[in-house]
Design an enzyme around this catalytic site. Sequence first.
Site, PDB file in Angstrom:
ATOM      1  N   TYR A 148       0.875  -1.171   0.000  1.00 21.73           N
ATOM      2  CA  TYR A 148       0.000   0.000   0.000  1.00 21.73           C
ATOM      3  C   TYR A 148       0.910   1.219   0.000  1.00 21.73           C
ATOM      4  O   TYR A 148       1.916   1.231   0.720  1.00 21.73           O
ATOM      5  CB  TYR A 148      -0.853   0.039   1.269  1.00 21.73           C
ATOM      6  CG  TYR A 148      -1.655  -1.211   1.558  1.00 21.73           C
ATOM      7  CD1 TYR A 148      -2.843  -1.456   0.882  1.00 21.73           C
ATOM      8  CD2 TYR A 148      -1.228  -2.136   2.506  1.00 21.73           C
ATOM      9  CE1 TYR A 148      -3.591  -2.588   1.151  1.00 21.73           C
ATOM     10  CE2 TYR A 148      -1.971  -3.272   2.786  1.00 21.73           C
ATOM     11  CZ  TYR A 148      -3.153  -3.492   2.110  1.00 21.73           C
ATOM     12  OH  TYR A 148      -3.890  -4.604   2.381  1.00 21.73           O
TER      13      TYR A 148
ATOM     14  N   CYS B  73      10.816 -16.015  16.348  1.00 20.06           N
ATOM     15  CA  CYS B  73       9.749 -15.768  17.324  1.00 20.06           C
ATOM     16  C   CYS B  73      10.065 -16.561  18.583  1.00 20.06           C
ATOM     17  O   CYS B  73      10.873 -17.491  18.556  1.00 20.06           O
ATOM     18  CB  CYS B  73       8.405 -16.233  16.770  1.00 20.06           C
ATOM     19  SG  CYS B  73       7.728 -15.102  15.533  1.00 20.06           S
TER      20      CYS B  73
ATOM     21  N   ARG C 110       3.905 -16.589   7.404  1.00 20.19           N
ATOM     22  CA  ARG C 110       5.265 -16.433   6.870  1.00 20.19           C
ATOM     23  C   ARG C 110       6.117 -17.647   7.237  1.00 20.19           C
ATOM     24  O   ARG C 110       7.286 -17.538   7.576  1.00 20.19           O
ATOM     25  CB  ARG C 110       5.864 -15.133   7.419  1.00 20.19           C
ATOM     26  CG  ARG C 110       6.308 -14.193   6.329  1.00 20.19           C
ATOM     27  CD  ARG C 110       6.551 -12.776   6.815  1.00 20.19           C
ATOM     28  NE  ARG C 110       5.414 -11.937   6.534  1.00 20.19           N
ATOM     29  CZ  ARG C 110       4.804 -11.152   7.430  1.00 20.19           C
ATOM     30  NH1 ARG C 110       5.242 -11.093   8.671  1.00 20.19           N
ATOM     31  NH2 ARG C 110       3.771 -10.432   7.073  1.00 20.19           N
TER      32      ARG C 110
HETATM   33  C1  LIG Z   1      -1.692  -5.978   6.601  1.00 17.15           C
HETATM   34  C2  LIG Z   1      -0.640  -5.214   5.932  1.00 17.15           C
HETATM   35  C3  LIG Z   1      -0.439  -3.865   6.216  1.00 17.15           C
HETATM   36  C4  LIG Z   1      -1.268  -3.092   7.220  1.00 17.15           C
HETATM   37  O1  LIG Z   1      -2.601  -3.043   6.858  1.00 17.15           O
HETATM   38  P1  LIG Z   1      -3.652  -2.222   7.739  1.00 17.15           P
HETATM   39  O2  LIG Z   1      -4.957  -2.585   7.132  1.00 17.15           O
HETATM   40  O3  LIG Z   1      -3.299  -0.782   7.619  1.00 17.15           O
HETATM   41  O4  LIG Z   1      -3.511  -2.707   9.153  1.00 17.15           O
HETATM   42  C5  LIG Z   1       0.546  -3.193   5.529  1.00 17.15           C
HETATM   43  N1  LIG Z   1       1.316  -3.821   4.609  1.00 17.15           N
HETATM   44  C6  LIG Z   1       1.136  -5.118   4.318  1.00 17.15           C
HETATM   45  C7  LIG Z   1       2.010  -5.743   3.283  1.00 17.15           C
HETATM   46  C8  LIG Z   1       0.160  -5.877   4.983  1.00 17.15           C
HETATM   47  O5  LIG Z   1       0.023  -7.173   4.700  1.00 17.15           O
END
Ligand SMILES: *Cc1c(COP(=O)(O)O)cnc(C)c1O
Length: 345
Positions: free
Chosen positions: A91, A103, A112
């Site tokens: 995003y 972990c 993962r």
């Molecule tokens: C889940 C995720 C996020 C964060 O998502 P939000 O909906 O803002 O909590 C950011 N980057 C990646 C790659 C994710 O998988």
Amino acid sequence: MEIWQKKLRESLVDPEELAARFKVDAEPLKKVCAIYPLRITPHYLDLIREPGDPLWRQVVPDVRELDSHDRDQDPLNEEGFSPLPGIVHRYGDRVLFLVAGHCAAYCRFCTRKRLVGRTRVSFAEVMAGIAYIASTPAVRDVLLSGGDPLLMEDRLLQDILARLRRIPHVEIIRIGTRLPVTLPERITENLCTVLKKFHPLFINTHFNHPVEITPEAAEACARLADAGIPLGNQTVLLRGVNDSAEILAELFRKLLQIRVRPYYLHQMDLTAGTDHFRTSVDSGLEIMAALRGTLSGLGIPTYVIDLPGGKGKVPILPDYVQSKGTEIVLRSPCGDLVSYPNCVE
Ligand SMILES: *Cc1c(COP(=O)(O)O)cnc(C)c1O
């Protein structure tokens, strides 16, 4: 050495020892451990009552992990969205920053699974990740994950957080950690003193079952909340562990009592080696419908599917909208159909 480091060293990593403790066959455990590592902290091990219980299922290897093991290791295509090792930039405004390879306890359903416990993250990689974030002004939100970022020592964590805070466009920092659940000893006063220097800093933890909310876990969360850190929780919907409205309602109610706000309920990703944990989406929707109306709205997380191929997370909701026209007909939490004017004159 600090107490939490000692506890971490005392974690159970040997399948033979696990088999002897619970009087089960060691051979299947050993087969799985040849591929996916085993680690259970003393705190979490003490919470397991018997083979097959909801906590056992989360951390004890299962031969079924080998069934689908050669299938897609990276269904969210994190590698495809990775401009450099440790950074997943899917995003525009947010990056996932994988700063730790390990972990305290290995969840068998880990999304993962291809990496965690099997790879190391070097200091040079972390520094390169910070440089990427510094040179990418669109990034406002940095999400530290891994592995578990809080397994780093206080000094290293402080160094990384300070470098991120010096970047003007980084507005918020988030940490994803399961240590309040698996290694509550880690949440020391000193750690909280470090973390609270870097506000606004949010923590998302990972409780899946009400039995995990022990007095120790509650104290760990209280220390973090007292340091001014807003706490959220990500639960994974897991077959045979928490796939019922009663269990999840109890979990979410108890989380609110320890000042942790349920954030996401995750539908299982399609990660290889985790098929036996997957529920149907329909059963997840039924659970969400049952929660609405019986539980404080603060305690209801968003049910999400992280779409295959890295297309992003989407919320899914039971169908409250029965029909749409000049009137919209909605289904109430008790099942009544109620109409509401759709148009504004
Ligand atoms: C889940 C995720 C996020 C964060 O998502 P939000 O909906 O803002 O909590 C950011 N980057 C990646 C790659 C994710 O998988």
